[in-house]
Design a protein around this motif. Structure first.
Motif, short mmCIF file in Angstrom:
data_model
loop_
_atom_site.label_atom_id
_atom_site.label_comp_id
_atom_site.label_asym_id
_atom_site.label_seq_id
_atom_site.Cartn_x
_atom_site.Cartn_y
_atom_site.Cartn_z
N THR A 1 0.81 -1.22 0.00
CA THR A 1 0.00 0.00 0.00
C THR A 1 0.84 1.27 0.00
N GLN A 2 2.13 1.15 0.31
CA GLN A 2 3.05 2.30 0.27
C GLN A 2 4.19 1.95 -0.68
N LEU A 3 3.91 2.03 -1.99
CA LEU A 3 4.85 1.55 -2.99
C LEU A 3 6.15 2.34 -2.98
N GLU A 4 7.26 1.62 -2.84
CA GLU A 4 8.58 2.24 -2.85
C GLU A 4 8.85 2.88 -4.22
N ALA A 5 9.53 4.04 -4.21
CA ALA A 5 9.79 4.78 -5.45
C ALA A 5 10.57 3.94 -6.45
N GLU A 6 11.55 3.15 -5.98
CA GLU A 6 12.36 2.34 -6.88
C GLU A 6 11.52 1.26 -7.57
N LEU A 7 10.55 0.72 -6.85
CA LEU A 7 9.67 -0.30 -7.43
C LEU A 7 8.72 0.34 -8.43
N GLU A 8 8.21 1.51 -8.08
CA GLU A 8 7.33 2.23 -9.00
C GLU A 8 8.08 2.61 -10.28
N ASP A 9 9.35 3.02 -10.13
CA ASP A 9 10.17 3.35 -11.30
C ASP A 9 10.36 2.12 -12.20
N PHE A 10 10.57 0.95 -11.57
CA PHE A 10 10.73 -0.28 -12.35
C PHE A 10 9.45 -0.60 -13.12
N PHE A 11 8.31 -0.45 -12.47
CA PHE A 11 7.03 -0.70 -13.14
C PHE A 11 6.87 0.20 -14.36
N GLN A 12 7.23 1.47 -14.22
CA GLN A 12 7.10 2.41 -15.33
C GLN A 12 8.07 2.07 -16.46
N ARG A 13 9.30 1.70 -16.10
CA ARG A 13 10.29 1.31 -17.12
C ARG A 13 9.86 0.04 -17.84
N TYR A 14 9.35 -0.92 -17.09
CA TYR A 14 8.88 -2.17 -17.68
C TYR A 14 7.76 -1.91 -18.67
N ILE B 1 16.56 -10.50 -7.21
CA ILE B 1 15.51 -11.01 -6.35
C ILE B 1 15.58 -10.45 -4.93
N ASN B 2 16.79 -10.29 -4.39
CA ASN B 2 16.89 -9.75 -3.03
C ASN B 2 16.44 -8.30 -2.97
N LYS B 3 16.68 -7.55 -4.04
CA LYS B 3 16.21 -6.17 -4.09
C LYS B 3 14.68 -6.13 -4.14
N VAL B 4 14.08 -7.02 -4.93
CA VAL B 4 12.62 -7.06 -5.02
C VAL B 4 12.01 -7.44 -3.67
N LYS B 5 12.61 -8.41 -2.99
CA LYS B 5 12.12 -8.79 -1.66
C LYS B 5 12.17 -7.59 -0.71
N GLU B 6 13.26 -6.87 -0.75
CA GLU B 6 13.41 -5.68 0.10
C GLU B 6 12.36 -4.62 -0.23
N LEU B 7 12.13 -4.39 -1.53
CA LEU B 7 11.17 -3.37 -1.94
C LEU B 7 9.74 -3.75 -1.58
N GLY C 1 5.37 -2.33 2.48
CA GLY C 1 4.32 -2.80 3.39
C GLY C 1 3.71 -4.13 3.00
N GLY C 2 4.38 -4.87 2.10
CA GLY C 2 3.78 -6.08 1.55
C GLY C 2 4.32 -7.37 2.09
#
Length: 255
Positions: free
Chosen positions: A82-95, A207-213, A218-219
């Motif tokens: 519910t509180q999406l990390e900026a780095e994960l949001e950036d990856f979604f946009q790049r993808y 994978i470890n970065k994704v787990k951290e993000l 909050g997931g």
């Protein structure tokens, strides 16, 4: 009460829009989650429909592409981010952007080298046509292309002449690419080349970065697709997910 915690919609490679899924397949008290690829977006019309029907949609869910090693890629599903990390949001946009660019290139290729049916018909799809069918979403070229083709043939030909009717299963959902190939390898010329042509791969997060993000968003972490990745027990233990998906319609105890 019915529960389905891993549904794909048109927001990635699913056959139906989120609102239609809520409308057709759910009733009051049901709990669902849209685990689309690399996006946690929920359509406002779907959430409105769910509220009206008394259906619970778990928010902040996405199936995220990761690199477990140089030659092995797997997905993790994050729930409740519910509180999406900026780095994960950036990856979604790049993808999303890279998927769209891939689709543009494939549309150009499909025009230059259309699918050729043994009947003599030639099939190609323009990017503009694809965007008309699937506005504002990452473009999953083959799923989208065959959805459009099936729709075009449904409206323009008699059923017995329609070579794409078998793209849908008994529920009206699209078959996967492997199933599509098996059905159409004897009907189309050069289909294998079109289906399995590889693009420049999209760079995923480790994978470890994704787990951290996921955790920082909050997931909870779920390892999906039992059997598909052929992970050893030790590898699953090293991933250490909060949950393990125990059923997938594409896999069983033997696969």
């Amino acid at each position: 009460m019915k529960t389905d915690l891993h549904i794909h919609s048109k927001n990635s490679d699913g056959a139906l829009g989120q609102e239609m899924i809520v409308d057709i397949y759910t009733s009051s008290g049901d709990v669902i989650a849209f685990g689309d690829h690399n996006t946690s977006e929920l359509d406002s019309l779907a959430t409105k429909k769910a509220d009206e029907k008394g259906v619970i949609i778990i928010p902040g869910v996405a199936e995220i592409s990761t690199d477990i090693s140089e030659d092995k890629k797997i997905h993790l599903v994050g729930y409740g981010m519910t509180q999406l990390e900026a780095e994960l949001e950036d990856f979604f946009q790049r993808y999303s952007k890279e998927k769209t660019e891939q689709a543009k290139k494939r549309c150009v290729e499909s025009t230059r080298n259309p699918l050729k049916l043994k009947s003599g018909a030639q099939i190609s799809i323009s990017f503009e046509e694809m965007q008309e069918y699937f506005p504002g979403k990452p473009t999953y070229f083959w799923n989208d292309m065959f959805t459009i083709l099936a729709d075009k043939f449904n409206h323009s030909r008699r059923r017995e002449e329609n070579p794409f009717m078998e793209l849908q299963d008994a529920r009206g959902l699209l078959l996967g690419l492997k199933e599509t190939y098996e059905k159409f390898k004897d009907s189309c010329i050069g289909l294998e080349k079109h289906l399995w042509r590889t693009d420049h791969p999209i760079k995923h997060l480790p994978i470890n970065k994704v787990k951290e993000l996921i955790k920082n968003s909050g997931g909870l972490i779920c390892l999906p697709h039992p059997g598909q990745y052929k992970l050893r027990k030790k590898e699953i233990q090293e991933i250490n997910p909060d949950a393990l998906e125990v059923y997938s319609p594409k896999n069983n105890i033997h696969t």
